[in-house]
Scaffold this motif. Structure first.
Motif, mmCIF file in Angstrom:
data_model
loop_
_atom_site.group_PDB
_atom_site.id
_atom_site.type_symbol
_atom_site.label_atom_id
_atom_site.label_comp_id
_atom_site.label_asym_id
_atom_site.label_seq_id
_atom_site.Cartn_x
_atom_site.Cartn_y
_atom_site.Cartn_z
ATOM 1 N N ARG A 18 0.830 -1.202 0.000
ATOM 2 C CA ARG A 18 0.000 0.000 0.000
ATOM 3 C C ARG A 18 0.870 1.260 0.000
ATOM 4 O O ARG A 18 0.606 2.234 -0.704
ATOM 5 C CB ARG A 18 -0.927 0.007 1.221
ATOM 6 N N THR A 19 1.911 1.264 0.843
ATOM 7 C CA THR A 19 2.813 2.413 0.934
ATOM 8 C C THR A 19 4.249 1.923 1.000
ATOM 9 O O THR A 19 4.546 0.951 1.709
ATOM 10 C CB THR A 19 2.509 3.265 2.177
ATOM 11 N N SER A 59 2.784 5.813 -2.811
ATOM 12 C CA SER A 59 1.750 4.831 -3.126
ATOM 13 C C SER A 59 1.207 5.148 -4.506
ATOM 14 O O SER A 59 1.425 6.237 -5.051
ATOM 15 C CB SER A 59 0.627 4.863 -2.081
#
Length: 316
Positions: A18-19, A59
């Protein structure tokens, strides 16, 4: 790795989480942070929707995906080796899920790589280890605890302790699992003891989900727990002297007993270990018979003598 390959690899990495922090990318590709900043800027300029959040990382806009990326010959072979290893390391149940995932990955291979895997499929084998009798039970518990961690669900268990052997009923909040000394272990908050404990997966005889959920925010990470345990654990420095002809018999098992270093002295090798269990280590030394000499500590030599006398008395 040239810049074009690195840009493609960075984009693939961004899709995997996600990040992703810039420092993580810099470490993986062994470049400076400044280079990562330039690369990300180049991706943005080419139309890739990268979002950068201060203090968080990078992201991709939700829904953005690359088309399937081709694997190299070396990557395809590495995947085959991993498949062979996982068949034995994970056990039947978890291995089935792993193989299903690999089939989906193999679907994007080029025809030449697919043919290569078929050709070398039977040339790589992973034999069962000595711990294979416990594999099925560990595999079932592994899959169960993995789901419990994912769902943040308290589990009710029946656990058999090792020494002394006792059956206990416990409610656990699973935090993480790790593999060490050829076994899988669960780190969890035990509601009965009101503290964190480590459990061997193959020693759970029963386990079921409860209707109780928990928050991971109040628990330490698995790594911080392991670091804390290592810091608190009292380690004994053990020195053995081994004739050169006997070294081959210790080649594999030494790493499971805290091996640190070795030094050649004449026709012998002095081996140093760091181990927290004198009892466990001395029982391993007994299995080596006359192949080793204990140089220190004295407590290990004393316990060896005691144990040998106990064995002798049992046989009389």
């Amino acid at each position: 790795m040239n810049r074009i390959d690195r840009l493609t690899a960075i984009l693939t990495h961004l899709q995997s989480k996600r990040t992703v922090r810039a420092s993580e990318l810099a470490a993986r590709f062994e470049v400076s942070l400044r280079t990562i900043y330039r690369d990300v800027r180049s991706l943005e300029e080419s139309g890739v929707p990268v979002i950068g959040e201060a203090g968080q990382g990078y992201s991709l806009v939700e829904g953005y995906r690359l088309p399937p990326i081709m694997f190299s010959r070396e990557e395809a072979l590495a995947m085959l080796v991993a498949e062979k290893l996982m068949e034995k390391a994970l056990g039947e149940q978890t291995s089935k899920h792993f193989n299903n995932a690999l089939i989906k990955i193999k679907a994007v291979l080029k025809s030449t790589e697919k043919d290569l895997l078929v050709e070398v499929q039977d040339t790589i084998k992973v034999l069962k280890s000595s711990s294979s009798p416990n594999m099925n039970q560990s595999s079932k518990a592994f899959q169960f605890m993995l789901q419990a961690i994912s769902d943040k669900n308290v589990v009710a268990t029946t656990y058999v302790t090792f020494d002394p052997e006792q059956i206990t009923e416990r409610e656990l909040e699973p935090v993480g699992m790790f593999h060490s000394y050829e076994q899988w272990y669960l780190m969890a908050f035990c509601r009965m003891r009101r503290d964190y404990r480590t459990f061997r997966l193959d020693r759970f005889s029963k386990f079921r989900f409860t209707d109780i959920s928990y928050s991971t925010a109040k628990h330490p990470s698995l790594q911080s727990y392991l670091d804390k345990v290592a810091g608190e654990q009292k380690l004994h420095q053990i020195v053995l002297e081994v004739p050169d002809g006997s070294l081959k018999y210790l080649a594999n098992s030494k790493y499971n007993n805290g091996f640190v270093s070795e030094e050649k002295v004449g026709e012998r090798t002095v081996m140093t270990f760091m181990n927290s269990s004198i009892e466990g280590f001395v029982r391993w030394v007994i299995s080596l018979g006359d192949m080793v000499v204990i140089k220190k500590p004295t407590i290990l030599r004393v316990r060896l003598s005691e144990l040998l006398n106990e064995i002798k008395q049992m046989q009389e």
